[in-house]
Design a protein around this motif. Structure first.
Motif, PDB file in Angstrom:
ATOM      1  N   ASP A 182       0.743  -1.294   0.108  1.00 21.04           N
ATOM      2  CA  ASP A 182       0.055   0.020  -0.006  1.00 21.04           C
ATOM      3  C   ASP A 182       0.846   1.230  -0.011  1.00 21.04           C
ATOM      4  OD1 ASP A 182       1.075  -0.224   2.489  1.00 21.04           O
ATOM      5  OD2 ASP A 182      -0.716   0.400   3.524  1.00 21.04           O
ATOM      6  N   THR A 217      -0.449  -2.591   4.551  1.00 21.49           N
ATOM      7  CA  THR A 217      -1.113  -3.727   3.813  1.00 21.49           C
ATOM      8  C   THR A 217       0.333  -4.562   3.324  1.00 21.49           C
ATOM      9  OG1 THR A 217      -3.108  -2.558   3.441  1.00 21.49           O
ATOM     10  CG2 THR A 217      -2.845  -4.734   2.366  1.00 21.49           C
ATOM     11  N   LYS A 225      -2.415 -11.407   0.521  1.00 22.93           N
ATOM     12  CA  LYS A 225      -2.268 -10.767   1.689  1.00 22.93           C
ATOM     13  C   LYS A 225      -1.746 -11.438   3.039  1.00 22.93           C
ATOM     14  CE  LYS A 225      -5.271  -6.974   0.051  1.00 22.93           C
ATOM     15  NZ  LYS A 225      -6.420  -6.170   0.189  1.00 22.93           N
TER      16      LYS A 225
END
Length: 158
Positions: A81, A119, A141
């Motif tokens: 991110d 993230t 993730k």
């Protein structure tokens, strides 16, 4: 008057000795042993101790591939991110001399570098002599409160 003169001479002597040691290339203070001029390259650098943890899993290839001796599997933990849209790598593992897929990995990372709002994901690549042949095309993730075992799938790079 003699006491003041003696004190001045003592102070001058101390300054002279200190100057001679410093100018002569001595790396430590003759009085306290501390490093002078930062010349001691072996002096310990104090840093925060790492909070090392592991992410484990496997890397599978969706296509059937003959494994060559030049193949390497690289697994990276990245922050996905970031503002400049380029993943920031926090840890990397390179696996050589594997015989077949799936390839197991165990990626050690410093958990103190993980920010709560970030993230994070895993990226895997199959390379040969520096050329990426296969890569993950999905964001895997991790560190979002789920399990620490992830199975990655790599696809041919066009």
């Amino acid at each position: 008057m003699i006491k003041i003169e003696t004190t001045k001479h003592a102070l001058a002597a101390v300054l002279l000795v200190f100057t001679l040691f410093a100018a002569g290339g001595c790396t430590t203070c003759p009085f306290c042993g501390s490093v002078l001029n930062g010349k001691d390259k072996t002096a310990p650098v104090f840093t925060r101790p790492a909070d090392l943890r592991r992410l484990q899993g496997t890397v599978s290839c969706i296509e059937r591939v003959a494994i060559l001796p030049t193949f390497e599997v690289k697994v990276r933990l990245v922050r996905i991110d970031t503002e400049n849209l380029r993943p920031f790598t926090l840890a990397e593992q390179t696996i050589k001399d594997f015989k077949e897929f799936p390839v197991a990995f165990s990626l050690e990372y410093d958990h103190s570098l993980i920010e709560g709002k970030g993230t994070y994901g895993l990226v895997a690549e199959l390379t040969s002599q520096g050329t990426v042949l296969f890569s993950t095309d999905t964001q895997y993730k991790v560190l979002a409160g789920g399990g620490e075992k992830t199975d990655l799938v790599i696809m041919r790079v066009n």
